[in-house]
Design an enzyme around this catalytic site. Structure first.
Site: not given
Ligand code: GLY
Length: 576
Positions: A385, A403, A424, A456
Site C-alpha cells: 500500500t 492501496t 482488493e 483492511s
Molecule cells: N490491502 C491492504 C489493506 O487494506 O490493509
C-alpha cells in the site's frame, strides 16, 4: 424589511444557480456540508509533508505555495502518486483518510466495494476449494474503486483551492513524464514476471525502466477529464464507460457499480493514551482497533516492561504476547460495519483490555490454541500500500493510506485510460464459515457480499494533545501496518527516541498464526545472538520479503518535523 427582501432574492438566485449547475451535471454530489471558509491565523511556523516519493512532495509544496491547505495538498499528493508511484498510488483503488480540521477529527472511508454481482463463493471451485490466484490477478480480483470519489469528497468539504488546481501537478507528471528511479523499475520488473502475460500489464508498463522519462498520455486524459468534470467523469462519464467496457466478458464491474459507489464519512476510532488523543481508522479497517488495543495493553503491562530494553528478547516476547490477543480479536470481530455490527467500544474498552493483558504470560509464549484464533489471520495479506502525512500552518492534518493491494494491483490496466486496477477482493475471506486448522469457524464478518467493503489493516492515524496535532503517521504493510505504527509510537514516546531514529529502528511482527512465529524485515533482520535468544524463548523466526514505509510528522510547540522511512524512496519536507 429591506434586508429580508435582499436575503430572499439571493436565496432564490442561489437556488436557480444550483438548479442550472445540476442540469449541467456538476452538482451530482451536492455538498452535504457547508465549507468552513473562516480565515484562521497560522498556528505553526511551517507546513510539512512526508510522502512516498519526491514528485508528490513537489506537488504538495506547489499547492502550499499557492495558498492551499493540508486537504488540498493531500489530494494533490494522492493524484500525483497515482502517476509517479504507480505500484501503489492510484485512482483504481481505495483507502482511508483521517483528518483533523479546525480542531475536529474526521474520517473518510473511500475503500473499494465488492461489485453488485459478487457472491460469497465466487473464488471457489465446484468442490468448494479456493481457486488459486483468482482473487489476486486479472479482472475477477477487482473491487469498485473509491479513490476519486474519496478525494472529491474531502476536497469539496475542506479544500481551499479550486479542484482543478490540485490536479494540475498530476496531469503534468502524466503528460510530460517523470524520471523512473531504481526502486520503481525493479518493482515493475518483478510485477511483469508475476503477471507473466496473464494480464495486459506489460502493454502499459513494459517500457518503465530506470532512468527513462515515463509518460502516460491515456492517464493524462483521464486526469484532465476528472479535473474538468469532477468525480462524475470517473463514475458516470467517459472514464466510467472505459472501465465498464474493459470489464465486459472478463470481470464483474458494470457502469451501475460505478454510479452507485459512495465514499462514507465515519466516526473515527478515538482513544486516550499517555496524555494524547489517538484518532485512527474505524472498521472496515481492523487497524485502528488493533492500534488502540496494542497501545493500551502495553501501557497496562508497564510493570512487566519495566527495565526491559527496547527490542531485547524479553521485549519481543511481551509485544508478541500482546499482538497474539489483538489478532485473535481481529479475526473474530472485524469486518464492514455496514454489514456486520463490529463491537468497537467493547474491543477498546479499558476493563476488557486489562483482562486480556492479564492473560499475557511474561515467561513464555502462551498456547496459541487457547487464544481464540480465526481464519482471517492465517491468510497472507498483501503489504504494498502507500501512505502520506500532511500538516498545514493552520494546524490541520491529513493522514491517508490508500492501496491497490499488491504492487500494481490486479495487473489489469484499463485500455484507453491507463488506470491500474486493484486486487482488493483478495482482502475478503474467500472461504468463510469453514473451520480453520484449530477447528474454529471465523471471519464470517469478512465474507464477500455485493457492495461490501473488504476488511483492511490500513491505519492512518493522528495524535493530538490539548486539541493540537502532535503526530501524523501511517505506513503500508498489510497486517503489519498497525504493529509497525505501534512500534514507532513506542520508540518515539516511551523510549524518547528522536522521530528519525524511531522510524529507522528495527521492527518485528507476530499475528497469532502461524503459531509463535515472529517476522522480521529485510531492512534489519533479527539474526545472530538476538535470533538465538528469541528462538530459545520458543519462537520461530521468519524473514519477510518487504519493508514498511512509515511517513510521519511530529509537532513540538509550533514546529513540525517530518520523517520518511529510510526503507523506501519517500521524501519529507518542512515548507515555510
Ligand atoms: N490491502 C491492504 C489493506 O487494506 O490493509
Amino acid at each position: 424589511m429591506k434586508l429580508v427582501e435582499k436575503t430572499k432574492i439571493s436565496a432564490a438566485a442561489l437556488a436557480l444557480l444550483a438548479l442550472s449547475a445540476l442540469s449541467a451535471g456538476f452538482l451530482e454530489a451536492t455538498p452535504a456540508f457547508a465549507k468552513d471558509t473562516q480565515q484562521r491565523p497560522a498556528v505553526l511556523n511551517a507546513s510539512a509533508v512526508a510522502v512516498a516519493d519526491k514528485y508528490a512532495a513537489d506537488a504538495a509544496e506547489q499547492i502550499f505555495k499557492e495558498g492551499g491547505n493540508a486537504v488540498d495538498a493531500a489530494v494533490a499528493i494522492a493524484f500525483s502518486l497515482a502517476v509517479t508511484y504507480p505500484e501503489a498510488g492510484n485512482i483504481g483503488g481505495g483507502g482511508f483518510m483521517t483528518l483533523y480540521v479546525n480542531g475536529k477529527p474526521y474520517f473518510l472511508d473511500y475503500r473499494e466495494r465488492a461489485p453488485l454481482a459478487a457472491t460469497r463463493t465466487m473464488y471457489l471451485d465446484d468442490k468448494g476449494n479456493v481457486i488459486e490466484g483468482k482473487s489476486l490477478y486479472g479482472y475477477d480480483a477487482v473491487g469498485v474503486p473509491g479513490t476519486v470519489e474519496g478525494m472529491w469528497e474531502a476536497q469539496k468539504r475542506f479544500g481551499k483551492l479550486p479542484w482543478k488546481q490540485v490536479l494540475a501537478p498530476a496531469i503534468r507528471y502524466a503528460r510530460d513524464g517523470f524520471v523512473v528511479d531504481e526502486q520503481l523499475a525493479k518493482r515493475r520488473e518483478d510485477a511483469s514476471k508475476e503477471f507473466g502475460g496473464k494480464t495486459n500489464f506489460d502493454q502499459y508498463f513494459g517500457d518503465l525502466k530506470e532512468g527513462v522519462t515515463f509518460r502516460q498520455p491515456d492517464l493524462a486524459n483521464v486526469l484532465t477529464r476528472i479535473a474538468n468534470q469532477g468525480a462524475k467523469d470517473f463514475y458516470d462519464g467517459k472514464t466510467a464507460d472505459l472501465i465498464a467496457a474493459s470489464m465486459k466478458g472478463h470481470g464483474l464491474i458494470t457502469k451501475r457499480d460505478l454510479q452507485e459507489y459512495k465514499a462514507v464519512w465515519r466516526q473515527p476510532v478515538e482513544a486516550k493514551w499517555n496524555g494524547y488523543e489517538v484518532i485512527t481508522a474505524p472498521p472496515p479497517s481492523s487497524g485502528g482497533v488493533g492500534l488502540v488495543q496494542l497501545l493500551k495493553m502495553k501501557a497496562m503491562l508497564a510493570p512487566q516492561f519495566k527495565d526491559v530494553p527496547l527490542n531485547s528478547p524479553q521485549y519481543i516476547h511481551l509485544i508478541s504476547e500482546i499482538e497474539k490477543r489483538v489478532f485473535a480479536d481481529r479475526a473474530q470481530y472485524l469486518g464492514d460495519p455496514d454489514f456486520y455490527k463490529v463491537p468497537v467500544a467493547q474491543l477498546t474498552d479499558d476493563a476488557y483490555l486489562a483482562k486480556r493483558a492479564a492473560e499475557v504470560d511474561p515467561d513464555k509464549p502462551s498456547d496459541t490454541k487457547s487464544v481464540q484464533p480465526g481464519l482471517g489471520t492465517s491468510m497472507p495479506e498483501k503489504a504494498e500500500t502507500t501512505h502520506f502525512s500532511v500538516v498545514d500552518k493552520w494546524g490541520n492534518a491529513v493522514s491517508s493510506t490508500y492501496t491497490i493491494n499488491g504492487y500494481f494491483g490486479s495487473g489489469v490496466v484499463v485500455p484507453g485510460a491507463g488506470i491500474v486496477l486493484n486486487d482488493e477482493m483478495d482482502d475478503f475471506s474467500s472461504k468463510p464459515g469453514v473451520p480453520n486448522m484449530f477447528g474454529v469457524v471465523g471471519s464470517d464478518a469478512n465474507a464477500i457480499a455485493p457492495k461490501k467493503r473488504p476488511l483492511s489493516s490500513m491505519t492512518p492515524t493522528i495524535l493530538t494533545k490539548d486539541g493540537k496535532v502532535a503526530l501524523v503517521i501511517g505506513t503500508p504493510g498489510g497486517s503489519r501496518i498497525f504493529t509497525s505504527i505501534f512500534q514507532v509510537i513506542n520508540n518515539n514516546y516511551d523510549f524518547n527516541m528522536p522521530l528519525k531514529d524511531a522510524v529507522a529502528a528495527m521492527r518485528f511482527h507476530h499475528q497469532l498464526l502461524p503459531p509463535n512465529t515472529i517476522f522480521w524485515e529485510p531492512y534489519q533482520p533479527i539474526d545472530g545472538d538476538l535470533a538465538k535468544q528469541v528462538e530459545a524463548k520458543g519462537y520461530v523466526l521468519k524473514g519477510q520479503n518487504f519493508n514498511g514505509d512509515i511517513q510521519a510528522i511530529r509537532i513540538d510547540g509550533d514546529t513540525p518535523e517530518a520523517v520518511s522511512d529510510p526503507r523506501g524512496r519517500g521524501v519529507s519536507r518542512v515548507i515555510q
